[in-house]
Design an enzyme around this catalytic site. Structure first.
Site, PDB file in Angstrom:
ATOM      1  N   LYS A  64       0.844  -1.196   0.000  1.00 30.53           N
ATOM      2  CA  LYS A  64       0.000   0.000   0.000  1.00 30.53           C
ATOM      3  C   LYS A  64       0.882   1.251   0.000  1.00 30.53           C
ATOM      4  O   LYS A  64       1.921   1.277   0.686  1.00 30.53           O
ATOM      5  CB  LYS A  64      -0.888  -0.036   1.250  1.00 30.53           C
ATOM      6  N   SER A 139      -9.738   1.461   2.906  1.00 28.65           N
ATOM      7  CA  SER A 139      -8.899   2.271   2.055  1.00 28.65           C
ATOM      8  C   SER A 139      -7.814   1.482   1.329  1.00 28.65           C
ATOM      9  O   SER A 139      -7.206   2.008   0.394  1.00 28.65           O
ATOM     10  CB  SER A 139      -8.243   3.384   2.880  1.00 28.65           C
ATOM     11  N   SER A 163      -9.790  -0.777   7.125  1.00 27.07           N
ATOM     12  CA  SER A 163      -9.266  -0.625   5.762  1.00 27.07           C
ATOM     13  C   SER A 163      -8.597  -1.839   5.148  1.00 27.07           C
ATOM     14  O   SER A 163      -8.320  -1.846   3.949  1.00 27.07           O
ATOM     15  CB  SER A 163      -8.291   0.544   5.702  1.00 27.07           C
TER      16      SER A 163
HETATM   17  N1  GLN Z   1     -13.159   4.023   6.530  1.00 24.99           N
HETATM   18  C1  GLN Z   1     -12.405   4.377   7.698  1.00 24.99           C
HETATM   19  C2  GLN Z   1     -11.957   5.813   7.610  1.00 24.99           C
HETATM   20  O1  GLN Z   1     -12.250   6.418   6.653  1.00 24.99           O
HETATM   21  C3  GLN Z   1     -11.249   3.440   7.873  1.00 24.99           C
HETATM   22  C4  GLN Z   1      -9.983   3.887   7.271  1.00 24.99           C
HETATM   23  C5  GLN Z   1      -8.826   2.991   7.575  1.00 24.99           C
HETATM   24  O2  GLN Z   1      -8.940   1.951   8.234  1.00 24.99           O
HETATM   25  N2  GLN Z   1      -7.669   3.441   7.154  1.00 24.99           N
HETATM   26  O3  GLN Z   1     -11.332   6.329   8.485  1.00 24.99           O
END
Ligand code: GLN
Length: 444
Positions: A64, A139, A163
């Protein structure tokens, strides 16, 4: 015989065919130069031949874009860090290289990991390889898509509020959030440092366990990191006949998802003779309201380094809407904080949720629930959703981050031909046990 080189070449062909052209999945933001990759693959194959190769020899790994890999572009899918070349290796990368894993490139993601669909990337959304018009989740959108599309063996993602698990669920693969502090965060560009964990995405439990066994452990560069029992340790073997599983008693909006998970777990417990009971968890309904103030404040504070002098561009001048919303929100909450209204309260609620899980895990070996309460939406449909709708869909993944325990998403089946994941949670530092349970469920 498959070699590292033949494995790599197979993936490079797939990427050329389906990531940039053809289906244009857009999983990768950067693929390393072919010559360099081939050279490294040959070195690894030589080591295999001589019996000197590490645990990850032969595996092709995607990373990532918020994890530092020396010389590659850790852009966090943002214009802010568009030209930022990582000057060092994150600890997880160092460990992967020591075990002869071959890193193929950097994957697309929601900008600075803010999002749940991959659509906040400054470099275009990633498509779901299973159903191209749908989001892959986020994400860690590119990492999940790369694994699901067959562009690599395994990938690294980061999970702050879901994410890793969310895109794994939407793409029909395994996504594992390790227990908080069991994997070094050194070299991860943070979203919210009290919640972030790096973890693996894979097509099977065995590969996820293998990658976790390499990246986990104490690291002097991350002061809170600690050693836990290895995922491969024999002492962690389960007495499989005595397992007690709790299924979370919660109502989600899509019955079809709920029924799929219930059917699956019933089949599993029947096969293995496990005990199954419904479980209610107090305060879990506060998870979303607890999570976002913490993330806003910690993200605001973490992004002060992007002032346009040290790294890349000034974030306020270059980032997208969701990132700016969080920075602005975080700065407001910080100002109001002398009244102890938001951050402090959120910390208190976090503690309550953590204690609630601790209690539950005294009674249950594992707790299962869906990963995501709705099916992945059509790319672009995010515009029709309110911020609150998007945030509240994280309700089932956030609790594990707040409590700090481990959680994994594994495929449970399909609804409307779209993959749906089941979430399995175990107590803090019981990652090994969780992976054994997941491995058994995978076989059903
Ligand atoms: N959807 C969550 C957020 O927007 C999780 C993001 C993540 O785990 N990086 O913060």
């Amino acid at each position: 015989m498959t070699t590292t080189l033949s494995n790599l070449q197979k993936y490079l062909v797939e990427i050329a065919k389906n990531d940039k052209q053809g289906k244009k999945i857009n999983a990768f933001l950067q693929v390393r130069g072919e010559e360099e990759l081939i050279r490294e693959a040959k070195i690894i194959d030589e080591k295999i031949k001589n019996g000197k190769a590490g645990k990850l020899a032969g595996k092709i790994i995607a990373v990532k874009a918020n994890i530092n890999v020396k010389g590659l572009n850790a852009s966090c899918a943002s214009r802010t860090l568009e030209n930022y070349k990582a000057p060092y290796n994150a600890t997880v990368i160092k460990k992967i290289k020591q075990e002869d894993g071959l890193i193929i490139g950097m994957t697309n993601m929601d900008e600075f990991a803010c999002g749940a669909s991959g659509e906040t990337s400054a470099f275009g959304p990633t498509k779901n390889p299973q159903v191209l018009e749908l989001i892959p989740g986020g994400s860690s959108s590119g990492s999940a898509a790369a694994v699901a599309a067959g562009f690599c063996d395994v990938a690294l993602g980061s999970d702050t509020g879901g994410s890793i698990r969310n895109p794994a669920s939407h793409c029909g693969i395994i996504g594992l959030k390790p227990s908080y502090s069991s994997v070094s965060r050194y070299g991860l560009i943070d979203l919210s440092m009290s919640l972030d964990q790096i973890g693996p995405l894979a097509r099977n439990v065995e590969d996820a366990a293998l990658l976790l066994s390499v990246i986990q452990g104490k690291d002097e560069k991350d002061s809170i990191s600690q050693e836990i029992k290895s995922v491969n340790s024999k002492s962690a073997r389960l007495d499989i006949n005595k397992l007690k599983v709790g299924v979370l008693d919660i109502k989600i909006s899509d019955d079809r998802i709920q029924n799929l998970i219930n059917d699956k777990i019933e089949k599993v417990v029947k096969k293995y003779g496990w005990k199954l009971e419904k479980i209610k968890l107090n305060y879990i309904d506060l998870a979303v309201q607890t999570y976002y103030p913490l993330v806003y404040v910690e993200f605001f504070s973490g992004t002060r380094k992007f002032d346009g002098r040290r790294y890349g561009k000034r974030i306020e001048n270059s980032a997208g809407v969701e990132v700016l919303r969080r920075i602005l929100g975080g700065s407001e909450i910080t100002k109001a904080e002398f009244k102890g209204r938001y951050y402090y309260l959120a910390l208190k609620a976090k503690k309550l949720i953590e204690e609630e899980f601790s209690k539950a895990f005294k009674k249950f070996d594992a707790i299962v629930m869906p990963v995501y309460p709705i099916l992945p939406w059509k790319i672009g449909d995010v515009k029709k959703m309110s911020v609150q709708d998007i945030y509240s869909a994280d309700a089932l993944t956030i609790p594990a981050n707040l409590a700090g325990n481990c959680a994994v998403s594994i495929p449970a089946g399909k609804v409307d031909n779209v993959p749906v994941g089941m979430q399995i949670m175990c107590d803090k530092f019981q990652d090994a046990k969780m992976l054994q349970i997941a491995g058994m469920i995978e076989k059903v």
